[in-house]
Motif scaffolding. Sequence first.
Motif: not given
Length: 358
Positions: A158-161, A169-175, A195-200, A313-323
């Motif tokens: 997300a930060e790279l976008r 930007v592509r992210i691969c997961d085994r699951g 999907q909205k931010n064009d990350i494969e 709990g757990v919090l994650g960032s999606l760039g500087k404005k979302s999470g």
Amino acid sequence: MRNLVVLGGGYGGLAVIEELLKNDLPDDVRIILVDRMPYQGLKTEYYALAAGTSSDIELRAPFPEDSRVTKRYGEVSDIVLDNRTIHFQSGDPLSYDYLVIALGCTDQYHGIPGAQEFTCSIQSFSSTRTTYRNIGDIRPFGQVTIIGGGLSGVELAAELRESRGDLNVRICDRGASILSPFPAKAQRYVREWFQKNDIEMKSRVSVSRVEPGTVYNQEEHIYTDVTVWTAGIQPSPVVQRLNLPKDGSGRVMLNDYHQVPLHPELFVVGDCASLRFSPSAQAAMAQGNQIAEVLRAIWSNETPNLGTIKLKGVLGSLGKKSGFGLMGDRRCRHGTQAVEKRSVMEIQTSFRINLKRK
Ligand SMILES: Cc1cc2nc3c(=O)[nH]c(=O)nc-3n(C[C@H](O)[C@H](O)[C@H](O)COP(=O)(O)OP(=O)(O)OC[C@H]3O[C@@H](n4cnc5c(N)ncnc54)[C@H](O)[C@@H]3O)c2cc1C
């Protein structure tokens, strides 16, 4: 004089020290903080350094300045438990009466050929700087591939976008999905954001080999300019070499007081310790506070009375404005209803500040 040596000035090691300094430290106890760096690296933000959205200086926090704490900077190479001695890559060995191992973790490559040699890392400050340079040098419209769809991989994508809109930007997961330990609703929210931010997103990828320019998903060749590894961690190599009982992830088994049962003078905190939680800065800090309580009890000949560690709990960032986040049973995301959004934003901001020790 008795020496309490703390190996590693990250979240766990500093929690022990700061908690001890808050109260009276016995006059005959000296704390020695050992680290390879002269400041704390705020690891929870390394994805932003790699992406270029935070600068190096923003991710450094000063070590405590206190006459009761001596600092020793150097690369720890080995610990000899029998004669209570720490060895360094260069310089004199250091002896201890009490030891806290807080050396954090390194990447786990699962024996995949080429993974260590041909992927970038975000597990240490130094390796993250190299990753930042490699990503920054990618040609226009080049390809970044992130292996591992856990929290740090997702945050980096997300930060790279945000940092470089031209890159693929592509992210691969085994699951079957990114963020598989998270509830389905949180997974869906992040997938939709990607999907909205064009990350494969590429699921069910089983990496069998990595070469410069190619990641192999068994027989499939996946083209890449730079590959970043976020597909697993293991304790520091110094801990890997210690001959102590460990769990299936190589973390040191401890008693209820965070001591190694056969060496009660030895404590292990954070990513090197076998805990009932997944490794996190939150868990390391909570455990570090308890270790300080145990040490205080030992020094005053009392029995420690520790409460149960509860995480927020757990919090994650999606760039500087979302999470997104998971607080207990409640799932949170930014951007739906105003009330929910405001409360999540508040939690996230205070949580991040907490981790930054400002
Ligand atoms: C990108 C990313 C995002 C994350 N986000 C979150 C989050 O949002 N929330 C959360 O709770 N957790 C998060 N984590 C996990 C968290 O950063 C770790 O669990 C936490 O840092 C562990 O604390 P620690 O004290 O065990 O080790 P660290 O904080 O890593 O500290 C280890 C210290 O030891 C030093 N050191 C290591 N080896 C040596 C050596 N051989 N000689 C001398 N010094 C040495 C290092 O310089 C460092 O200062 C994230 C991790 C990553 C990579």
